[in-house]
Structure formats: structure tokens, C-alpha cells
Scaffold this motif. Structure first.
Motif: not given
Length: 139
Positions: A93-95, A97-104
């Protein structure tokens, strides 16, 4: 072989595969045909909640995707209350939850679910609760 016997053998084979998967805690990545359907979420036992808390306290991260059947299965193993306490990172869900997507991306997640211990050790695929418990109890 009769059609009825073949149907029973097919059912037995499917049930055996699912049972082996659960008992062995065999990894299964998203899209794997070996991944059984997620169980219906149930109320958590105290042990399920405690394990979710222990994983979080130990610094373990659980990376997954909302659309991944194996991730849904993994989360449901903790019951309703336990899954809400998991150290979960949503990768798809990069749109929203962008911080979580970056962590991935930073963790180089290649398969869902992926568990990463603070030591750097990673485990891909569905893990049994016993496997996760043993993993965080290792020195």
C-alpha cells in the motif's frame, strides 16, 4: 479405479498436504498452490497474544501484503487479538502507507510473508507459532 475412489484419494491428498503444511510449518510464498485458505479469524488465546507481544519486544518484523493469502493465513494463526499486536509492515500500500512500503524496499523483501530478526536472519513463508517461539528464544 472408480470415480468415487479417485475423489476420496484426491481429497485425502489435499487434506494430507494441508496437514503437513500446518504441522511442519513449511514456508509458502504468496501465490503458492500449497497455501491453504486462511482460517477464519477466531478469538486469540493468551499464548497467541503473548507470542505476538514477544515478537514485537524482540524486535522481529513481519513483512506482508494485504492481498497475500499466505500472509492472511499467517496472521490468522495468531487469532483476532494477536494479529492486531503483530509487528506487521504492509508492503503493498505505497500510496496509503508510504513509510512501510519504503521499509519493505529497504529490507529487500522478495516474498510474503517474510520475518526478519534483529540479528538479520530472515524467514520467508508461513511460519508455525512453535517455529516463531523457538526462533525468538534462541540465544
Amino acid at each position: 479405479m472408480t470415480i468415487a475412489n479417485k475423489a476420496r484419494m484426491d481429497h485425502w491428498a489435499s487434506a494430507s498436504l494441508a496437514a503437513a503444511f500446518l504441522l511442519a510449518g513449511s514456508p509458502a510464498s504468496a501465490g503458492s498452490s500449497a497455501t491453504p485458505l486462511p482460517p477464519k479469524p477466531t478469538a486469540s488465546t493468551p499464548a497467541q497474544v503473548q507470542l505476538a507481544d514477544q515478537l514485537k519486544t524482540a524486535g522481529v518484523k513481519y513483512y506482508g501484503s494485504w492481498r497475500c493469502p499466505a500472509c492472511q493465513y499467517q496472521s490468522h494463526l495468531f487469532g483476532q487479538g494477536g494479529q492486531q499486536r503483530l509487528p506487521y509492515v504492509e508492503c503493498a500500500k505505497p500510496d496509503t502507507l508510504p513509510e512501510q512500503a519504503r521499509a519493505c524496499s529497504a529490507a529487500e523483501i522478495r516474498a510474503y510473508p517474510t520475518w526478519i530478526h534483529p540479528s538479520g536472519e530472515r524467514r520467508e513463508g508461513v511460519q508455525s507459532l512453535n517455529e516463531l517461539q523457538g526462533w525468538i528464544e534462541q540465544p
